[in-house]
Design a protein around this motif. Structure first.
Motif, PDB file in Angstrom:
ATOM      1  N   TYR A  57       0.830  -1.193   0.000  1.00 55.59           N
ATOM      2  CA  TYR A  57       0.000   0.000   0.000  1.00 55.59           C
ATOM      3  C   TYR A  57       0.866   1.244   0.000  1.00 55.59           C
ATOM      4  O   TYR A  57       2.058   1.210   0.322  1.00 55.59           O
ATOM      5  CB  TYR A  57      -1.008   0.016   1.154  1.00 55.59           C
ATOM      6  CG  TYR A  57      -0.395   0.093   2.536  1.00 55.59           C
ATOM      7  CD1 TYR A  57      -0.178  -1.048   3.269  1.00 55.59           C
ATOM      8  CD2 TYR A  57      -0.064   1.311   3.101  1.00 55.59           C
ATOM      9  CE1 TYR A  57       0.366  -0.996   4.530  1.00 55.59           C
ATOM     10  CE2 TYR A  57       0.493   1.381   4.370  1.00 55.59           C
ATOM     11  CZ  TYR A  57       0.703   0.231   5.082  1.00 55.59           C
ATOM     12  OH  TYR A  57       1.245   0.304   6.339  1.00 55.59           O
ATOM     13  N   LEU A  58       0.238   2.355  -0.379  1.00 57.76           N
ATOM     14  CA  LEU A  58       0.873   3.665  -0.374  1.00 57.76           C
ATOM     15  C   LEU A  58      -0.012   4.636   0.393  1.00 57.76           C
ATOM     16  O   LEU A  58      -1.228   4.603   0.256  1.00 57.76           O
ATOM     17  CB  LEU A  58       1.028   4.199  -1.801  1.00 57.76           C
ATOM     18  CG  LEU A  58       2.028   3.526  -2.704  1.00 57.76           C
ATOM     19  CD1 LEU A  58       1.894   4.045  -4.116  1.00 57.76           C
ATOM     20  CD2 LEU A  58       3.436   3.732  -2.185  1.00 57.76           C
ATOM     21  N   GLY A  59       0.610   5.483   1.169  1.00 56.68           N
ATOM     22  CA  GLY A  59      -0.097   6.593   1.807  1.00 56.68           C
ATOM     23  C   GLY A  59       0.351   7.857   1.114  1.00 56.68           C
ATOM     24  O   GLY A  59       1.549   8.158   1.056  1.00 56.68           O
ATOM     25  N   LEU A  60      -0.597   8.580   0.508  1.00 55.14           N
ATOM     26  CA  LEU A  60      -0.272   9.759  -0.287  1.00 55.14           C
ATOM     27  C   LEU A  60      -0.933  11.004   0.277  1.00 55.14           C
ATOM     28  O   LEU A  60      -2.026  10.937   0.836  1.00 55.14           O
ATOM     29  CB  LEU A  60      -0.744   9.563  -1.728  1.00 55.14           C
ATOM     30  CG  LEU A  60      -0.233   8.327  -2.467  1.00 55.14           C
ATOM     31  CD1 LEU A  60      -0.901   8.229  -3.834  1.00 55.14           C
ATOM     32  CD2 LEU A  60       1.274   8.365  -2.610  1.00 55.14           C
ATOM     33  N   ALA A  61      -0.277  12.141   0.097  1.00 57.22           N
ATOM     34  CA  ALA A  61      -0.870  13.429   0.451  1.00 57.22           C
ATOM     35  C   ALA A  61      -0.843  14.301  -0.793  1.00 57.22           C
ATOM     36  O   ALA A  61       0.175  14.389  -1.491  1.00 57.22           O
ATOM     37  CB  ALA A  61      -0.067  14.100   1.566  1.00 57.22           C
ATOM     38  N   HIS A  62      -1.977  14.935  -1.081  1.00 54.56           N
ATOM     39  CA  HIS A  62      -2.077  15.829  -2.239  1.00 54.56           C
ATOM     40  C   HIS A  62      -1.348  17.127  -1.935  1.00 54.56           C
ATOM     41  O   HIS A  62      -1.522  17.713  -0.872  1.00 54.56           O
ATOM     42  CB  HIS A  62      -3.553  16.112  -2.549  1.00 54.56           C
ATOM     43  CG  HIS A  62      -3.738  16.981  -3.737  1.00 54.56           C
ATOM     44  ND1 HIS A  62      -4.010  18.314  -3.617  1.00 54.56           N
ATOM     45  CD2 HIS A  62      -3.658  16.703  -5.052  1.00 54.56           C
ATOM     46  CE1 HIS A  62      -4.109  18.825  -4.829  1.00 54.56           C
ATOM     47  NE2 HIS A  62      -3.911  17.872  -5.717  1.00 54.56           N
ATOM     48  N   ILE A  63      -0.493  17.549  -2.833  1.00 56.74           N
ATOM     49  CA  ILE A  63       0.220  18.821  -2.681  1.00 56.74           C
ATOM     50  C   ILE A  63      -0.033  19.672  -3.915  1.00 56.74           C
ATOM     51  O   ILE A  63      -0.361  19.163  -4.976  1.00 56.74           O
ATOM     52  CB  ILE A  63       1.739  18.620  -2.471  1.00 56.74           C
ATOM     53  CG1 ILE A  63       2.361  17.826  -3.619  1.00 56.74           C
ATOM     54  CG2 ILE A  63       2.010  17.935  -1.153  1.00 56.74           C
ATOM     55  CD1 ILE A  63       3.859  17.694  -3.526  1.00 56.74           C
ATOM     56  N   GLU A  64       0.096  20.958  -3.759  1.00 57.60           N
ATOM     57  CA  GLU A  64      -0.132  21.863  -4.892  1.00 57.60           C
ATOM     58  C   GLU A  64       1.117  22.581  -5.272  1.00 57.60           C
ATOM     59  O   GLU A  64       2.033  22.729  -4.596  1.00 57.60           O
ATOM     60  CB  GLU A  64      -1.217  22.848  -4.544  1.00 57.60           C
ATOM     61  CG  GLU A  64      -2.525  22.136  -4.310  1.00 57.60           C
ATOM     62  CD  GLU A  64      -3.707  23.076  -4.320  1.00 57.60           C
ATOM     63  OE1 GLU A  64      -3.686  24.046  -5.081  1.00 57.60           O
ATOM     64  OE2 GLU A  64      -4.629  22.800  -3.573  1.00 57.60           O
TER      65      GLU A  64
END
Length: 64
Positions: A57-64
């Motif tokens: 699995y991957l844990g991702l955070a959206h960045i701008e």
């Protein structure tokens, strides 16, 4: 009408990205035509391809 086109162009010009916070398993990303292992802290771009291993699995955070 012109304002709507300018807003639409701005939305499509943005390169959505995600930062990898957690990585479990033998996961890989295809970026610029080459598969490489994913590491915590790496930024994934909208045109990258991600391969998650079985039971990984991957844990991702959206960045701008």
């Amino acid at each position: 009408m012109l304002a709507a086109l300018a807003i639409a162009a701005n939305i499509f010009a943005q390169d959505q990205a995600f930062r990898v916070l957690i990585n479990k398993g033998n996961n890989a990303v295809k970026s610029d035509g080459e598969w490489v292992s994913i590491r915590v802290g790496v930024t994934l771009k909208s045109n990258d391809e991600v391969k998650v291993s079985q039971n990984g699995y991957l844990g991702l955070a959206h960045i701008e």
